[in-house]
Design a protein around this motif. Structure first.
Motif, mmCIF file in Angstrom:
data_model
loop_
_atom_site.group_PDB
_atom_site.id
_atom_site.type_symbol
_atom_site.label_atom_id
_atom_site.label_comp_id
_atom_site.label_asym_id
_atom_site.label_seq_id
_atom_site.Cartn_x
_atom_site.Cartn_y
_atom_site.Cartn_z
ATOM 1 N N ALA A 72 -20.116 -1.492 3.580
ATOM 2 C CA ALA A 72 -21.811 -2.268 3.377
ATOM 3 C C ALA A 72 -23.034 -1.335 2.100
ATOM 4 O O ALA A 72 -23.624 -1.952 1.616
ATOM 5 N N ALA A 73 -22.689 -0.672 2.631
ATOM 6 C CA ALA A 73 -23.005 0.604 0.954
ATOM 7 C C ALA A 73 -22.822 -0.023 0.112
ATOM 8 O O ALA A 73 -23.354 0.185 -1.724
ATOM 9 N N TRP A 74 -21.522 0.236 0.063
ATOM 10 C CA TRP A 74 -21.043 -0.439 -1.565
ATOM 11 C C TRP A 74 -20.858 -1.574 -1.784
ATOM 12 O O TRP A 74 -20.865 -2.314 -3.252
ATOM 13 N N TYR A 75 -20.977 -2.812 -1.256
ATOM 14 C CA TYR A 75 -22.056 -4.138 -1.545
ATOM 15 C C TYR A 75 -23.110 -3.917 -1.859
ATOM 16 O O TYR A 75 -23.053 -4.223 -3.177
ATOM 17 N N ILE A 76 -23.770 -3.392 -1.342
ATOM 18 C CA ILE A 76 -25.320 -3.829 -1.674
ATOM 19 C C ILE A 76 -24.995 -2.844 -3.689
ATOM 20 O O ILE A 76 -25.710 -2.715 -4.387
ATOM 21 N N ALA A 77 -24.406 -0.898 -3.384
ATOM 22 C CA ALA A 77 -24.233 -0.226 -4.959
ATOM 23 C C ALA A 77 -23.918 -1.162 -5.689
ATOM 24 O O ALA A 77 -23.948 -1.137 -7.230
ATOM 25 N N CYS A 78 -22.872 -2.359 -5.158
ATOM 26 C CA CYS A 78 -22.099 -2.987 -6.839
ATOM 27 C C CYS A 78 -22.817 -4.079 -6.650
ATOM 28 O O CYS A 78 -22.951 -4.629 -7.690
ATOM 29 N N GLY A 79 -23.679 -4.424 -6.328
ATOM 30 C CA GLY A 79 -24.875 -5.052 -6.702
ATOM 31 C C GLY A 79 -25.565 -6.172 -6.044
ATOM 32 O O GLY A 79 -25.991 -7.530 -6.182
ATOM 33 N N LEU A 80 -24.787 -6.346 -4.778
ATOM 34 C CA LEU A 80 -25.663 -7.462 -3.656
ATOM 35 C C LEU A 80 -26.784 -7.211 -3.486
ATOM 36 O O LEU A 80 -26.953 -5.898 -2.926
ATOM 37 N N ASP A 81 -27.364 -8.208 -3.182
ATOM 38 C CA ASP A 81 -28.829 -7.573 -3.038
ATOM 39 C C ASP A 81 -29.315 -8.249 -1.378
ATOM 40 O O ASP A 81 -28.851 -10.046 -1.431
ATOM 41 N N PRO A 82 -29.129 -7.444 0.079
ATOM 42 C CA PRO A 82 -28.965 -8.298 1.120
ATOM 43 C C PRO A 82 -30.540 -9.624 0.938
ATOM 44 O O PRO A 82 -30.059 -10.338 2.218
ATOM 45 N N ALA A 83 -31.318 -9.441 0.352
ATOM 46 C CA ALA A 83 -32.736 -10.319 0.485
ATOM 47 C C ALA A 83 -32.309 -12.109 -0.306
ATOM 48 O O ALA A 83 -32.256 -13.093 -0.142
ATOM 49 N N LYS A 84 -30.959 -11.741 -1.611
ATOM 50 C CA LYS A 84 -30.018 -12.740 -1.048
ATOM 51 C C LYS A 84 -29.100 -13.206 -0.875
ATOM 52 O O LYS A 84 -28.428 -14.789 -0.663
ATOM 53 N N CYS A 85 -28.723 -12.681 0.309
ATOM 54 C CA CYS A 85 -27.350 -13.121 0.674
ATOM 55 C C CYS A 85 -27.133 -12.683 1.737
ATOM 56 O O CYS A 85 -27.880 -11.167 2.216
ATOM 57 N N THR A 86 -26.003 -12.647 2.585
ATOM 58 C CA THR A 86 -25.999 -12.251 4.106
ATOM 59 C C THR A 86 -25.050 -10.942 4.289
ATOM 60 O O THR A 86 -23.602 -11.390 4.429
ATOM 61 N N ILE A 87 -25.079 -10.260 4.453
ATOM 62 C CA ILE A 87 -24.071 -9.114 4.891
ATOM 63 C C ILE A 87 -23.894 -8.794 6.071
ATOM 64 O O ILE A 87 -25.853 -9.016 6.844
ATOM 65 N N PHE A 88 -23.154 -8.919 6.718
ATOM 66 C CA PHE A 88 -22.957 -8.312 8.264
ATOM 67 C C PHE A 88 -21.758 -7.762 8.376
ATOM 68 O O PHE A 88 -20.676 -7.316 8.024
ATOM 69 N N LEU A 89 -21.658 -7.446 9.614
ATOM 70 C CA LEU A 89 -20.636 -6.305 10.537
ATOM 71 C C LEU A 89 -19.718 -7.949 11.078
ATOM 72 O O LEU A 89 -20.328 -7.974 12.262
ATOM 73 N N GLN A 90 -18.150 -7.865 11.070
ATOM 74 C CA GLN A 90 -17.753 -8.617 12.063
ATOM 75 C C GLN A 90 -17.615 -8.533 13.388
ATOM 76 O O GLN A 90 -18.063 -9.389 14.382
ATOM 77 N N SER A 91 -18.084 -7.750 14.071
ATOM 78 C CA SER A 91 -17.731 -7.430 14.742
ATOM 79 C C SER A 91 -19.782 -8.016 15.901
ATOM 80 O O SER A 91 -19.923 -8.110 17.334
ATOM 81 N N HIS A 92 -20.445 -8.267 15.414
ATOM 82 C CA HIS A 92 -21.941 -8.115 16.048
ATOM 83 C C HIS A 92 -21.948 -9.976 15.297
ATOM 84 O O HIS A 92 -23.321 -10.355 16.244
ATOM 85 N N VAL A 93 -21.273 -10.230 15.187
ATOM 86 C CA VAL A 93 -20.971 -11.777 15.135
ATOM 87 C C VAL A 93 -20.566 -12.162 16.525
ATOM 88 O O VAL A 93 -19.002 -12.289 15.343
ATOM 89 N N ARG A 94 -19.786 -12.914 17.482
ATOM 90 C CA ARG A 94 -19.185 -12.245 18.907
ATOM 91 C C ARG A 94 -18.520 -13.694 18.254
ATOM 92 O O ARG A 94 -17.472 -13.823 18.622
ATOM 93 N N ALA A 95 -18.357 -15.125 17.209
ATOM 94 C CA ALA A 95 -18.484 -16.087 17.582
ATOM 95 C C ALA A 95 -16.858 -16.387 16.790
ATOM 96 O O ALA A 95 -15.947 -16.644 17.010
ATOM 97 N N HIS A 96 -16.662 -14.340 15.952
ATOM 98 C CA HIS A 96 -15.917 -14.238 15.054
ATOM 99 C C HIS A 96 -14.586 -14.288 16.103
ATOM 100 O O HIS A 96 -13.707 -15.061 16.276
ATOM 101 N N ALA A 97 -14.519 -13.524 17.210
ATOM 102 C CA ALA A 97 -13.354 -12.872 18.126
ATOM 103 C C ALA A 97 -13.202 -14.498 18.691
ATOM 104 O O ALA A 97 -12.110 -15.106 18.697
ATOM 105 N N GLU A 98 -14.245 -15.241 19.100
ATOM 106 C CA GLU A 98 -14.296 -16.167 20.505
ATOM 107 C C GLU A 98 -12.923 -16.987 19.401
ATOM 108 O O GLU A 98 -11.610 -17.727 20.226
#
Ligand code: TYM
Length: 333
Positions: free
Chosen positions: A64-90
């Protein structure tokens, strides 16, 4: 009209490499202005190879830190952890039932990884592409920017989506893979016919956390050839061609211009110039990375915000799929 959507993910299975930087991280930045952009940390995928829990935990923040350090802005895009969104596993489970054994057996990444991890050829490693299909299809995306090694997984995603749509009617949008020019497969500096991999510990992989001296050393030792002249000839001079592609990406010039710039140059100064361009790209990103890693509370906040936004989209697709398959909806008592 709603904006086109993209998604991509990076496994938190170790330290990212220069290949990840050029083929993935830096490719996502341009989308956030024009596209609905989802970028996630693929922690479910990471555990298909045995991980030390402490390292996995740290690496998930790190991606996540690399995403942001490279220039992704959490205000403009959605950065998340796969395991936090249960729908992926289901959805991954459901799509596993729409994926054929023969198709999974043909995946080169599976063959590759099962050779490298012969002691742990687990079922998750085998069904990995069904989970990856779920990652993508949940968000009804138009494009998936990835490196060349994910091409086969993208094709399988489209096959699985088409198979499901043919049975249940239009459910999933068919995504298009987008591969960067010149740096879709950054090669190992020691074995320039092979992909640079973050799981290698040789001098051939440049890690984003390498200090600048180490990066310089790795480029100095990069394998070239005995032609002795800088030419853009991938077949006969793969090492030189790889260095030119890396230089072009870091210096922000075309491959042809890079080749012209070093025509007649000796390998020593050429390699030093490539190292300088790489260090110039990595140095400011590394500095931002360390600052971001110092504030896990902020990264937690970004993850929470990202998971809420991602779940709102993903849950809708998952519910549609469950209804179509015939699952009973739970009622609240
Ligand atoms: P991963 O974590 O192996 O790699 C992350 C991204 O980096 C690209 N990449 C490279 N690009 C150029 N040159 C290289 N040497 C190089 N090495 C890696 C990869 O192609 C990738 O884009 N399965 C994925 C993670 C994933 C995913 C997804 C991606 C899971 N679900 C859904 C997109 C959409 C993977 O293992 O990436």
């Amino acid at each position: 009209m709603s904006r086109p959507t993209i998604i991509s993910g990076i496994q938190s299975s170790g330290q990212p490499s220069l290949g990840n930087l050029l083929g993935a991280f830096l490719q996502f930045i341009k989308y956030q202005e024009t596209h609905e952009t989802f970028c996630f940390v693929a922690d479910h995928h990471a555990i298909t190879v045995r991980q030390d829990p402490k390292k996995l935990h740290e690496n998930s923040y790190a991606i996540a830190a690399w995403y942001i350090a490279c220039g992704l802005d959490p205000a403009k895009c959605t950065i998340f952890l796969q395991s936090h969104v249960r729908a992926h596993a289901e959805l991954g489970w459901i799509l596993g039932t729409f994926t054929q054994m023969g198709e999974l057996e043909r995946m080169t990444q599976f063959k590759d990884k099962s050779q490298r991890h012969a002691q742990n050829i687990n079922a998750g490693l085998f069904t990995y592409p069904a989970l990856m299909a779920a990652d993508i299809l949940l968000y009804q995306v138009d494009e998936v920017p990835v490196g060349d090694d994910q091409r086969q997984h993208l094709e399988l995603t489209r096959t699985v989506a088409t198979r499901f749509n043919n049975v249940y009617g239009d459910t999933f949008k068919l995504p298009q893979g987008t591969f960067p020019k010149n740096v879709a497969r950054v090669k190992d500096l020691q074995e320039p016919t092979k992909k640079m991999s973050k799981s290698s510990d040789s001098l051939g992989t440049v890690f984003l956390l390498d200090d600048l001296k180490t990066i310089e050393k790795k480029f100095k030792k990069a394998v070239t050839d005995n032609v002795g002249a800088v030419n853009l000839d991938e077949e006969n001079q793969p090492g030189v061609a790889n260095l030119l592609a890396i230089y072009a990406a870091c210096a922000g010039v075309s491959l042809e211009d890079a080749a012209a710039q070093f025509e007649g140059s000796q390998y020593g100064p050429f390699k030093a110039a490539v190292a300088e361009a790489v260090c110039g790209t990595i140095d400011p990103i590394q500095k931002r990375y360390y600052e971001l890693m110092d504030d896990k509370t902020e990264l937690d906040r970004i993850f929470a915000q990202g998971a809420a936004k991602a779940s709102a989209v993903a849950d809708k697709t998952l519910q549609d799929v469950m209804d179509k398959v015939g699952y009973v909806r739970p009622v609240s008592l």
